[in-house]
Design a protein around this motif. Structure first.
Motif, mmCIF file in Angstrom:
data_model
loop_
_atom_site.group_PDB
_atom_site.id
_atom_site.type_symbol
_atom_site.label_atom_id
_atom_site.label_comp_id
_atom_site.label_asym_id
_atom_site.label_seq_id
_atom_site.Cartn_x
_atom_site.Cartn_y
_atom_site.Cartn_z
ATOM 1 N N ARG A 90 0.834 -1.202 0.000
ATOM 2 C CA ARG A 90 0.000 0.000 0.000
ATOM 3 C C ARG A 90 0.865 1.247 0.000
ATOM 4 N N ALA A 91 0.427 2.274 -0.694
ATOM 5 C CA ALA A 91 1.092 3.575 -0.655
ATOM 6 C C ALA A 91 0.158 4.577 -1.300
ATOM 7 N N PHE A 92 0.279 5.810 -0.868
ATOM 8 C CA PHE A 92 -0.603 6.807 -1.447
ATOM 9 C C PHE A 92 0.124 8.147 -1.622
ATOM 10 N N CYS A 93 0.454 8.803 -0.508
ATOM 11 C CA CYS A 93 0.955 10.188 -0.609
ATOM 12 C C CYS A 93 2.432 10.283 -1.002
ATOM 13 N N ARG A 94 3.227 9.275 -0.698
ATOM 14 C CA ARG A 94 4.688 9.255 -0.913
ATOM 15 C C ARG A 94 5.414 10.330 -0.128
ATOM 16 N N ALA A 95 4.782 10.881 0.874
ATOM 17 C CA ALA A 95 5.388 12.017 1.581
ATOM 18 C C ALA A 95 5.297 11.886 3.093
ATOM 19 N N GLY A 96 5.062 10.673 3.596
ATOM 20 C CA GLY A 96 5.016 10.483 5.046
ATOM 21 C C GLY A 96 3.806 11.104 5.709
ATOM 22 N N ILE A 97 2.717 11.220 4.971
ATOM 23 C CA ILE A 97 1.535 11.883 5.524
ATOM 24 C C ILE A 97 0.345 10.929 5.699
ATOM 25 N N CYS A 98 0.154 10.036 4.734
ATOM 26 C CA CYS A 98 -1.071 9.216 4.777
ATOM 27 C C CYS A 98 -0.935 7.983 5.679
ATOM 28 N N GLY A 99 0.288 7.537 5.943
ATOM 29 C CA GLY A 99 0.501 6.407 6.851
ATOM 30 C C GLY A 99 0.223 5.039 6.246
ATOM 31 N N THR A 100 -0.046 4.955 4.949
ATOM 32 C CA THR A 100 -0.449 3.658 4.385
ATOM 33 C C THR A 100 0.719 2.724 4.067
ATOM 34 N N CYS A 101 1.947 3.266 3.942
ATOM 35 C CA CYS A 101 3.037 2.446 3.402
ATOM 36 C C CYS A 101 3.893 1.774 4.480
ATOM 37 N N ALA A 102 3.425 1.753 5.742
ATOM 38 C CA ALA A 102 4.245 1.166 6.810
ATOM 39 C C ALA A 102 4.463 -0.327 6.589
ATOM 40 N N ALA B 219 7.730 3.116 4.227
ATOM 41 C CA ALA B 219 8.545 2.810 3.043
ATOM 42 C C ALA B 219 8.909 4.075 2.276
ATOM 43 N N CYS B 220 8.011 5.066 2.273
ATOM 44 C CA CYS B 220 8.282 6.275 1.484
ATOM 45 C C CYS B 220 9.320 7.173 2.142
ATOM 46 N N ARG B 221 9.672 6.895 3.405
ATOM 47 C CA ARG B 221 10.686 7.741 4.061
ATOM 48 C C ARG B 221 11.992 6.994 4.295
#
Ligand code: FES
Length: 225
Positions: free
Chosen positions: A46-58, A68-70
């Motif tokens: 999962r990923a959405f914002c790519r900027a550490g804001i949406c929290g989906t990519c953990a 993951a995006c950070r």
């Protein structure tokens, strides 16, 4: 330079190895996207914002929850360390790196974690605002929840839930103090081990462990316990 990844896959359960060329500024999310686009379109994450804001990519990176995006790949590319990527612990896996967090979201909804105003336009003093801002920074990535040892042992609601509950202890606008206290008890607040693992895992420096300790000293709660 290259980066080496070992990604946990489901159905059948296995680890897949990938080696990708490193480009300046690449993050783990970039690498997962490259794998999906160039090597294996069946990889799920999962990923959405790519900027550490949406929290989906953990995800879990070498045993530790990260966004993951950070997560920068440069140190891995320099040292050659293999990046082991797994789904977050403590949640059922839907596919590959995607986990089921709906139960936790439902719990928060059932607890009505929003302000129920006592009266309109009640001002909040700046020092109170600073207190309640902390929990509001939580992006619901579930990193703290997955790293907390107590969430797997019992009916302990967990650091994410308590970090959200914390504000209602201090927010002068909220009219449902009794319900908040009940929820804290139901969630076994006092079984927190104070190990601070949740705070170390939080990518937004919310420090859920500190909020839990503050919550324990909340007036009504401290009297009830
Ligand atoms: S994609 Fe939104 S926090 Fe990483």
């Amino acid at each position: 330079m290259k980066v080496k990844l070992e990604v946990k896959r489901s159905d059948p359960e296995r680890y897949e190895r990938y080696e990708l060329p490193y480009e300046e500024g690449d993050t783990l999310l970039t690498a997962l996207q490259k794998i999906k686009e160039e090597h294996d379109p069946s990889l799920s994450f999962r990923a959405f914002c790519r900027a550490g804001i949406c929290g989906t990519c953990a995800v879990k990176v070498n045993g530790f929850p990260k966004l993951a995006c950070r997560e920068q790949l440069r140190p891995y590319a320099l040292t050659g360390e293999v990046i082991k990527v797994e789904p977050l612990d403590g949640f059922p896996v839907i596919k590959d790196l995607v986990v089921e967090t709906e139960g936790m979201v439902e719990r928060a909804k059932n607890c009505e974690l929003w302000v129920k105003p006592k009266q309109k336009n009640l001002p909040i003093p700046p020092e109170v605002n600073r207190k309640i801002e902390k929990g509001a920074d939580c992006i619901l990535c579930f990193a703290c929840q997955s790293y907390c040892p107590q969430t797997r042992e019992r009916e302990y609601a967990g650091p994410l839930f308590f970090a959200k509950l914390h504000r209602f202890c201090h927010d002068p606008r909220d009219a449902d103090a009794e319900k908040r206290l009940e929820e804290a008890f139901k969630g076994e607040l006092y079984h927190c081990l104070s190990c601070d693992k949740c705070s170390s895992a939080c990518p937004k420096e919310v420090s859920p462990a500190d909020l839990i300790r503050e919550l324990m000293t909340c007036k009504g709660l401290a009297q009830k316990s």
